[in-house]
Design an enzyme around this catalytic site. Structure first.
Site, short mmCIF file in Angstrom:
data_model
loop_
_atom_site.label_atom_id
_atom_site.label_comp_id
_atom_site.label_asym_id
_atom_site.label_seq_id
_atom_site.Cartn_x
_atom_site.Cartn_y
_atom_site.Cartn_z
N SER A 153 0.84 -1.19 0.00
CA SER A 153 0.00 0.00 0.00
C SER A 153 0.87 1.24 0.00
CB SER A 153 -0.90 0.02 1.24
OG SER A 153 -0.12 0.19 2.42
N LYS A 154 0.26 2.40 -0.25
CA LYS A 154 1.01 3.65 -0.23
C LYS A 154 1.62 3.91 1.13
CE LYS A 154 -1.28 6.11 -4.00
NZ LYS A 154 -2.01 7.33 -4.41
N ARG A 155 0.94 3.46 2.17
CA ARG A 155 1.47 3.65 3.52
C ARG A 155 2.78 2.89 3.70
NH1 ARG A 155 -2.37 0.97 7.18
NH2 ARG A 155 -1.23 -0.85 6.44
#
Length: 493
Positions: free
Chosen positions: A259-261
């Site tokens: 994910s972007k996180r």
């Protein structure tokens, strides 16, 4: 999903098919967004495979998604590849430039009866599927209604590929996954062109790979389900089928899709954050590939060692701490002058203006002082910006811990003795501080920590002797005096 089994020697299966062919691979991103970590690793694996086999690495921009494809994304992708020095060996191919050839190939399939026009709307297909017993098939695909229809309705139509009726399965040997088999029961007569006339991904990718004479397709495993459709199209045109290798995904720390996180940010964001391209390449190639226990590689070593035999079948976990460690190794390996040049060329061309009146030599000396203590160049730049400014705010906990009345007296005496030094260098400063520690029977830390606090606002810094020499006598004395005056006034109030 297809079934896979592991052959004894995966590479031998693939390479024996084209023993007389020069390896030709391609990286084919879609310009619907910036290049991300997974895409860069795919490009890297293709580039290394080509270099290892003295082959050709090509880049193709797949802009069949007209609505979402933007020129700025194409430029961003190419900038990312240039930054990592993964340059193609042949001119860039833009997929849409071959639309006339794609249209001609579509017409050929229609004439040969290997494809047909489909006038069915989604609602009509859904209505007919509702009348089909679930016992017939667990897979509810297109019912081939237009394949045998005799009327010629007016209106829009798409074009579907006619899967041969007698074809029961598609089998291929994947260089990473082994032998993979797909049953045609899980496929329908898939659409190869929309009603607006634009051909779709599976169709054009086959046309362009054949045109570019691609011998090996190395890509992410998310494309595995596309492979049987593409093989059917290769066969329909009597094209030579390339060798496939589907690389497992990069996963987040929780084992799920990145994910972007976690890390799914654009490659150029890593550049802006201060990761070196060779460090990022080193880290990414080790996500799923290994060569013994070796962790750090030169590019020449990667080219020499890289093969697909040692690419794992399981997804690799992205570990930012590991990336930071690899990046710190590469930063420390650079000469300070080279690190300065890289910053000017890629991150902050106005660095000298931002650190004025420091000259280039002083900036390079500052880099040398800190480069063994940092993980990213972004961290280094933040340190240099702070170091250039005389601190006016100090860590409260450090002040309470180290700035005692005795420490203030020692700092005032230290300023007097430093003032008398004719030669203000690290050795002379070292001698003064250690002589004072011996004179007052105190440990060096009791004097060094208040000095650090005065110089940089906190008790974390490199050698105070080197730091004071770097700042110079006037700057050092100014910062020492400022802290003493501030604390003295604070206690008086």
């Amino acid at each position: 999903m297809g079934r896979a089994c592991s052959p004894k020697n995966r590479t031998a299966i693939g390479m024996s098919i084209k023993t007389n062919s020069q390896v030709r691979v391609r990286f084919a991103p879609s310009p619907t967004g910036h290049l991300h970590i997974g895409g860069l690793r795919a490009a890297l694996f293709n580039w290394l495979f080509a270099r290892h086999h003295q082959g050709i690495f090509c880049v193709r921009i797949e802009d069949t998604d007209v609505a979402r494809s933007l020129p700025e994304y194409t430029e961003s992708i190419l900038d990312s590849l240039r930054w990592c020095a993964l340059q193609p060996d042949e001119p860039l191919l833009i997929q849409s430039s071959r639309f006339p050839e794609h249209k001609q190939a579509l017409d050929q399939l229609l004439v040969q009866g290997k494809a047909y026009r489909c006038y069915c709307t989604a609602e009509e297909i859904a209505a007919r599927q509702g009348n089909i017993s679930d016992t017939i098939s667990a897979f509810a695909g297109y019912d081939r209604f237009c394949r045998t229809r005799t009327d010629k309705p007016s209106g829009d139509f798409g074009i579907r590929f006619a899967i041969p009726i007698d074809r029961k399965s598609i089998i291929f040997d994947d260089l990473i996954r082994g032998r993979v088999e797909f049953s045609t029961d899980q496929l329908d007569d898939f659409i190869i062109a929309r009603s607006d006339g634009y051909p779709l991904y599976n169709f054009v990718v086959v046309q362009d790979d054949a045109y570019m004479q691609i011998t090996h397709i190395i890509r992410g495993e998310e494309h595995l389900s596309n492979t049987p459709r593409q093989i059917l199209l290769y066969e329909a045109f009597n094209y030579e089928i390339p060798i496939f290798a589907h690389v497992p995904l990069i996963l987040g720390p929780d084992g799920n899709k990145l994910s972007k996180r976690d890390a799914a940010t654009a490659v150029l964001d890593y550049k802006r954050a201060g990761y070196l391209p060779d460090a990022l390449i080193n880290y990414l190639v080790r996500l799923g590939w290994s060569h013994g226990d070796q962790e750090i590689f030169t590019k020449q070593e990667l080219i020499a060692y890289f093969d697909l035999d040692h690419v794992g079948k399981k997804g690799a976990i992205f570990d930012k701490e590991k990336l930071d460690w690899v990046n710190s190794i590469y930063i420390r390996a650079l000469a300070p002058e080279a690190l300065y040049d890289y910053i000017i060329a890629h991150l902050e061309p106005k660095l000298a203006d931002l650190l004025a009146p420091w000259d280039k030599e002083k900036i390079i000396a500052s880099i040398a002082l800190y480069q063994d203590r940092i993980k990213t160049i972004g961290e280094l730049l933040s340190i240099l910006y702070r170091l250039r400014i005389v601190p006016h705010v100090y860590d409260e906990h450090d002040v309470a811990t180290w700035i005692t009345p005795q420490a203030l007296e020692h700092l005032e005496l230290l300023m007097t003795r430093l003032e008398t030094l004719d030669q203000y260098d690290a050795d002379q400063i070292n001698m003064v501080l250690k002589q004072m520690c011996k004179e007052f029977n105190i440990k060096l830390v009791a004097l060094a920590q208040p000095v650090r606090l005065a110089l940089v606002g906190t008790t974390a810094s490199p050698s105070i002797f080197a730091l004071m020499a770097l700042l110079g006598k006037q700057e050092s004395l100014q910062r020492l005096s400022l802290l003493v005056d501030l604390v003295t006034r604070s206690k008086a109030n």
